[in-house]
Design an enzyme around this catalytic site. Structure first.
Site, PDB file in Angstrom:
ATOM      1  N   LYS A  47       8.447   2.227   2.371  1.00 58.99           N
ATOM      2  CA  LYS A  47       8.911   1.430   3.505  1.00 58.99           C
ATOM      3  C   LYS A  47       9.183  -0.019   3.071  1.00 58.99           C
ATOM      4  O   LYS A  47      10.183  -0.602   3.464  1.00 58.99           O
ATOM      5  CB  LYS A  47       7.866   1.420   4.641  1.00 58.99           C
ATOM      6  CG  LYS A  47       7.474   2.797   5.141  1.00 58.99           C
ATOM      7  CD  LYS A  47       6.535   2.714   6.338  1.00 58.99           C
ATOM      8  CE  LYS A  47       5.204   2.055   6.060  1.00 58.99           C
ATOM      9  NZ  LYS A  47       4.342   2.800   5.100  1.00 58.99           N
ATOM     10  N   ARG A  71       0.643   1.095  14.338  1.00 60.16           N
ATOM     11  CA  ARG A  71       0.050   2.058  13.417  1.00 60.16           C
ATOM     12  C   ARG A  71      -0.795   3.106  14.122  1.00 60.16           C
ATOM     13  O   ARG A  71      -1.275   4.016  13.488  1.00 60.16           O
ATOM     14  CB  ARG A  71      -0.826   1.285  12.442  1.00 60.16           C
ATOM     15  CG  ARG A  71      -0.511   1.508  10.968  1.00 60.16           C
ATOM     16  CD  ARG A  71      -1.348   0.526  10.188  1.00 60.16           C
ATOM     17  NE  ARG A  71      -1.492   0.837   8.799  1.00 60.16           N
ATOM     18  CZ  ARG A  71      -0.863   0.215   7.817  1.00 60.16           C
ATOM     19  NH1 ARG A  71       0.034  -0.697   8.087  1.00 60.16           N
ATOM     20  NH2 ARG A  71      -1.122   0.515   6.575  1.00 60.16           N
ATOM     21  N   ARG A  96       1.048   1.917  -8.986  1.00 57.28           N
ATOM     22  CA  ARG A  96       1.681   0.671  -8.513  1.00 57.28           C
ATOM     23  C   ARG A  96       0.930  -0.556  -9.031  1.00 57.28           C
ATOM     24  O   ARG A  96      -0.296  -0.595  -9.052  1.00 57.28           O
ATOM     25  CB  ARG A  96       1.695   0.655  -6.985  1.00 57.28           C
ATOM     26  CG  ARG A  96       2.321  -0.613  -6.421  1.00 57.28           C
ATOM     27  CD  ARG A  96       2.687  -0.469  -4.988  1.00 57.28           C
ATOM     28  NE  ARG A  96       1.540  -0.489  -4.101  1.00 57.28           N
ATOM     29  CZ  ARG A  96       1.654  -0.441  -2.766  1.00 57.28           C
ATOM     30  NH1 ARG A  96       2.838  -0.332  -2.203  1.00 57.28           N
ATOM     31  NH2 ARG A  96       0.578  -0.469  -2.016  1.00 57.28           N
ATOM     32  N   ARG A 145      -3.475  -3.654  -6.642  1.00 57.06           N
ATOM     33  CA  ARG A 145      -4.045  -4.003  -5.340  1.00 57.06           C
ATOM     34  C   ARG A 145      -5.385  -3.305  -5.180  1.00 57.06           C
ATOM     35  O   ARG A 145      -5.522  -2.144  -5.545  1.00 57.06           O
ATOM     36  CB  ARG A 145      -3.093  -3.524  -4.227  1.00 57.06           C
ATOM     37  CG  ARG A 145      -2.117  -4.569  -3.769  1.00 57.06           C
ATOM     38  CD  ARG A 145      -1.062  -4.007  -2.871  1.00 57.06           C
ATOM     39  NE  ARG A 145      -1.566  -3.309  -1.701  1.00 57.06           N
ATOM     40  CZ  ARG A 145      -0.788  -2.879  -0.706  1.00 57.06           C
ATOM     41  NH1 ARG A 145       0.523  -3.091  -0.754  1.00 57.06           N
ATOM     42  NH2 ARG A 145      -1.291  -2.241   0.328  1.00 57.06           N
TER      43      ARG A 145
END
Ligand code: AMP
Length: 216
Positions: free
Chosen positions: A13, A88, A127, A160
Site C-alpha cells: 500500500k 483499520r 524489508r 523496523r
C-alpha cells in the site's frame, strides 16, 4: 480524489500510495508513518504509541482518530487525500464516516490490496528502511546500493522493530481479527474494489490507475 487503501501489512500500500499521490498532487496520509515520526521526535504521542507499535498492536483509537482529524484539516488536504493505514477496524470505520460527514466530504474509492500471509512474511521479513530519509529496501528484491546505508550520505539502514518475524505474525493476527470485518463491511456495501497485490509493482500500479482514472 479521496481514496482509502486497505489490506494487510506488507501488501504494498505504501509503495503504491507514494506513486499515486505524486501523480495526483494529493497528500499521502499514512497513520503508521505519522506515528513513526512522532516516535522519532519523542513527542508525547510518540512516547505513548511506541510500546503498542513495537509489538504490532493497535495504537489506542483516540490517538489515531485525533491524528487523522487534524491531518485531514490541513490546507494541502482540501482538494483530496489518500489514507493508508486508517481506518483499520469497524470502530475506526464508523468514526471515519462520521468525520467525513462533518467535513462535508465523501470517499471516491476504497481499494483492497489482496495478498497471502506467507507473501507478507517474505516481504516484511526482508524489508529494511533508511532511518534518515525513509527510503525502503528489500534484502532480496531491492538491496541498498551500499551495505548498511542508502548511499545518500550519513544514513543508516535499519529493520523496523515491528518487522521482526514475531511482530509480523502478530500484525497479521491483529489484521485478520480487526481489519477483515471492516473489509467485509466495505465489500457488502458495494464500495470496495479489490486488487491482486501479489504481483509486480508496475502491474499493481496500472490496476490502481485503472480504478482511480488517469486524470490529474
Ligand atoms: P503501518 O505502517 O500501517 O503498518 O502501521 C504500523 C503500526 O502503527 C501498526 O502496527 C499500529 O501499531 C500503528 N497504527 C497505524 N495505523 C493505525 C490505526 N489506524 N489504528 C491503530 N494503530 C495504527
Amino acid at each position: 480524489m479521496r481514496v482509502v487503501f486497505l489490506g494487510p501489512p506488507g501488501a504494498g500500500k505504501g509503495t503504491q500510495a507514494a506513486r499515486l499521490t505524486s501523480k495526483r498532487g494529493i497528500p499521502h496520509i499514512s497513520t503508521g508513518e505519522i506515528l513513526r515520526t512522532a516516535i522519532q521526535r519523542q513527542t508525547p504521542t510518540g512516547l505513548e504509541a511506541q510500546g503498542y507499535m513495537d509489538k504490532g498492536e493497535f495504537v489506542p483509537f483516540e490517538i489515531v482518530l485525533r491524528l487523522v482529524r487534524d491531518r485531514l484539516q490541513e490546507a494541502d488536504a482540501a482538494e483530496g487525500w489518500l489514507l493508508d493505514g486508517f481506518p483499520r477496524n469497524l470502530e475506526q470505520g464508523s468514526a471515519f464516516e462520521q468525520l467525513l460527514a462533518e467535513m462535508g466530504q465523501s470517499l471516491d474509492h476504497a481499494i483492497f490490496f489482496d495478498v497471502a500471509d506467507e507473501e507478507v512474511v517474505r516481504r516484511l521479513g526482508g524489508r529494511r528502511v533508511c532511518e534518515t530519509c525513509g527510503d525502503t529496501f528489500h534484502l532480496e528484491f531491492s538491496p541498498p546500493p551500499v551495505e548498511g546505508t542508502c548511499g545518500k550520505g550519513d544514513c543508516r539502514i535499519i529493520q523496523r522493530s515491528d518487522d521482526s518475524e514475531e511482530a509480523i505474525r502478530n500484525r497479521l493476527r491483529v489484521y485478520s481479527e480487526e481489519t477483515d470485518p471492516l473489509v467485509e463491511h466495505y465489500r457488502s456495501s458495494g464500495s470496495l474494489q479489490t486488487i491482486d497485490a501479489s504481483g509486480a509493482i508496475e502491474g499493481i500500479e496500472s490496476e490502481v490507475d485503472r480504478i482511480c482514472g488517469s486524470g490529474p
